[in-house]
Each structure stands twice: as structure tokens, then as C-alpha cells.
Design a protein around this motif. Sequence first.
Motif, PDB file in Angstrom:
ATOM      1  N   UNK A 176      -8.585   4.112  -7.111  1.00 21.69           N
ATOM      2  CA  UNK A 176      -9.373   5.092  -7.870  1.00 21.69           C
ATOM      3  C   UNK A 176     -10.841   4.652  -7.945  1.00 21.69           C
ATOM      4  N   UNK A 177     -11.059   3.363  -8.183  1.00 23.84           N
ATOM      5  CA  UNK A 177     -12.423   2.856  -8.253  1.00 23.84           C
ATOM      6  C   UNK A 177     -13.166   3.032  -6.945  1.00 23.84           C
ATOM      7  N   UNK A 187      -5.331  13.177  -4.004  1.00 22.33           N
ATOM      8  CA  UNK A 187      -6.180  14.229  -3.443  1.00 22.33           C
ATOM      9  C   UNK A 187      -6.483  15.309  -4.465  1.00 22.33           C
ATOM     10  N   UNK A 188      -5.455  15.724  -5.210  1.00 29.09           N
ATOM     11  CA  UNK A 188      -5.659  16.744  -6.244  1.00 29.09           C
ATOM     12  C   UNK A 188      -6.584  16.230  -7.346  1.00 29.09           C
ATOM     13  N   UNK A 189      -6.374  14.979  -7.756  1.00 26.24           N
ATOM     14  CA  UNK A 189      -7.230  14.406  -8.797  1.00 26.24           C
ATOM     15  C   UNK A 189      -8.667  14.274  -8.344  1.00 26.24           C
ATOM     16  N   UNK A 190      -8.850  13.864  -7.085  1.00 27.38           N
ATOM     17  CA  UNK A 190     -10.201  13.737  -6.533  1.00 27.38           C
ATOM     18  C   UNK A 190     -10.886  15.091  -6.463  1.00 27.38           C
ATOM     19  N   UNK A 216       0.814  -1.222   0.000  1.00 26.78           N
ATOM     20  CA  UNK A 216       0.000   0.000   0.000  1.00 26.78           C
ATOM     21  C   UNK A 216       0.849   1.274   0.000  1.00 26.78           C
ATOM     22  N   UNK A 217       2.206   1.117   0.118  1.00 29.38           N
ATOM     23  CA  UNK A 217       3.060   2.302   0.100  1.00 29.38           C
ATOM     24  C   UNK A 217       2.880   3.100  -1.181  1.00 29.38           C
ATOM     25  N   UNK A 218       2.527   2.398  -2.256  1.00 27.20           N
ATOM     26  CA  UNK A 218       2.359   3.088  -3.531  1.00 27.20           C
ATOM     27  C   UNK A 218       1.230   4.111  -3.449  1.00 27.20           C
ATOM     28  N   UNK A 219       0.228   3.846  -2.628  1.00 32.30           N
ATOM     29  CA  UNK A 219      -0.885   4.783  -2.471  1.00 32.30           C
ATOM     30  C   UNK A 219      -0.499   5.916  -1.536  1.00 32.30           C
ATOM     31  N   UNK A 220       0.067   5.561  -0.383  1.00 29.94           N
ATOM     32  CA  UNK A 220       0.423   6.596   0.585  1.00 29.94           C
ATOM     33  C   UNK A 220       1.499   7.535   0.051  1.00 29.94           C
ATOM     34  N   UNK A 221       2.359   7.002  -0.801  1.00 30.03           N
ATOM     35  CA  UNK A 221       3.406   7.852  -1.385  1.00 30.03           C
ATOM     36  C   UNK A 221       2.849   8.877  -2.370  1.00 30.03           C
ATOM     37  N   UNK A 222       1.639   8.632  -2.837  1.00 29.10           N
ATOM     38  CA  UNK A 222       1.053   9.537  -3.845  1.00 29.10           C
ATOM     39  C   UNK A 222      -0.294  10.096  -3.391  1.00 29.10           C
ATOM     40  N   UNK A 223      -0.463  10.225  -2.081  1.00 32.63           N
ATOM     41  CA  UNK A 223      -1.740  10.730  -1.550  1.00 32.63           C
ATOM     42  C   UNK A 223      -2.067  12.127  -2.061  1.00 32.63           C
ATOM     43  N   UNK A 224      -1.051  12.971  -2.163  1.00 29.29           N
ATOM     44  CA  UNK A 224      -1.314  14.344  -2.617  1.00 29.29           C
ATOM     45  C   UNK A 224      -1.808  14.368  -4.053  1.00 29.29           C
ATOM     46  N   UNK A 225      -1.232  13.498  -4.908  1.00 28.76           N
ATOM     47  CA  UNK A 225      -1.699  13.439  -6.297  1.00 28.76           C
ATOM     48  C   UNK A 225      -3.136  12.942  -6.368  1.00 28.76           C
TER      49      UNK A 225
END
Length: 214
Positions: A188-189, A12-15, A1-10
Motif C-alpha cells: 500500500x505504501x 486495484x479497487x482501493x487504488x 508475495x502470494x498474499x498480494x497477487x491473491x488480492x490484486x482486484x481488491x
Amino acid sequence: MNVITDHLSEFGDGLLLTVELTLLALAGALVAGVAVAAMRVSPVRVLRAAGMAYVETLQNIPLLVWLVIAVFGLPEIGVMAGLFTSAVVVIALYQGAYMAEAIRSGINAVPAGQGEAARALGLTFVQSLRLVVLPQALRTAIQPLGTIAIMTLMNTAMAAAVGVVELTATANRVNLAEARPIYIFVTAGLLYMALSAVFGLVTGALERKLAILR
């Protein structure tokens, strides 16, 4: 899950961009839908024909085609707009065709006698539609309008194809960097599912609050 936490800001911006795109498109779609629905039930034949042409044209050409035309075609004839603005306008006009049909169904569900009574009191067609028929029609059409709202949310993903960095485009960019498609696109889903659930809850609450007792 590090792949998600490492890109939380991206994510968040996309959401956030997806929410903005959805809400703005919905506002435009509702305005277009009300206007076109009024044209569809107008006593003026030309307006009825124009309303029908709008609905048939928008519904029978894929949204992606309209987005490509707006983003890559219109600049060729000097019509320039930003990617986000183009996406909002196109999605709003496209969803407006579906909104129009839902609202028209709501108008048809209003007893004809109410419109006739309004005109007997001296109201014009526009006044009777605005003051008597449309308020009831919109309340009747809450459920289908809620479904269209969720459809609008899902259709914002199409904007990724023309360069708008919303949630789907963000997921794709992260996947290109990390090559972990299962984690990334499932996340994302789930975010789309959460937004859909919010729309569903709001629709249900509005339907209960504004229900018409017959």
C-alpha cells in the motif's frame, strides 16, 4: 508475495477509489481555494474576515474530526449523504483552506502595479483579479499547489476511519484476512509513493511550462 497477487482486484479497487477521491477533492479544493483567496485580498472588510475565519477554522481542527462530524454528526440533524460524497466534500473544504493560503501568496507575489494598472483601465476589483492577477498568481503558486495535491492524496487515507474503502482500508481488510502486515502495508505504501511521484512529475512539468520570466 502470494498474499498480494491473491488480492490484486481488491488493491486495484482501493487504488481506483483513492484516485477518484483525490481528484474530486482536489477539484473542489481548488474552487474553494480560489474563492477564499479572493475573499482574503478583498477590499471589503467583512469578506476578508470571513476568509480568515474559514482558513483558521479549517486548519486548526484535524481532518479526522471534520470527517467524523460529517459522517456521524450531520445525519443526527437530518443532513444525509453517502460516505464517498461526504469524504469528498470534507477533504475538499479542508484542503481548500491550504489552497487558499498558497493562492494568496501567489497573489501577493504579483507586482501591485499590475492590479493598479488594470483598475486604471476601468476594470473592477473582481475583473482585475480574474483577468490579470489570478492567472499570474496560479502560475506562481504551482509548486506549493503541487505539494498540497500530494497532501490531499495522503489525507484520503483518513477516509478509511469513517468507512470509505479506499487503499488504506483495503490494505487493512486484506491484513485482517491474511495477517501479513509487512507485505500488505508495504505494498500500500509503495502504491501511495507511485501516485505521489506522478503528482510530482505533473507539477514539475506544469512549473516548467508555465514559468513566469521576470
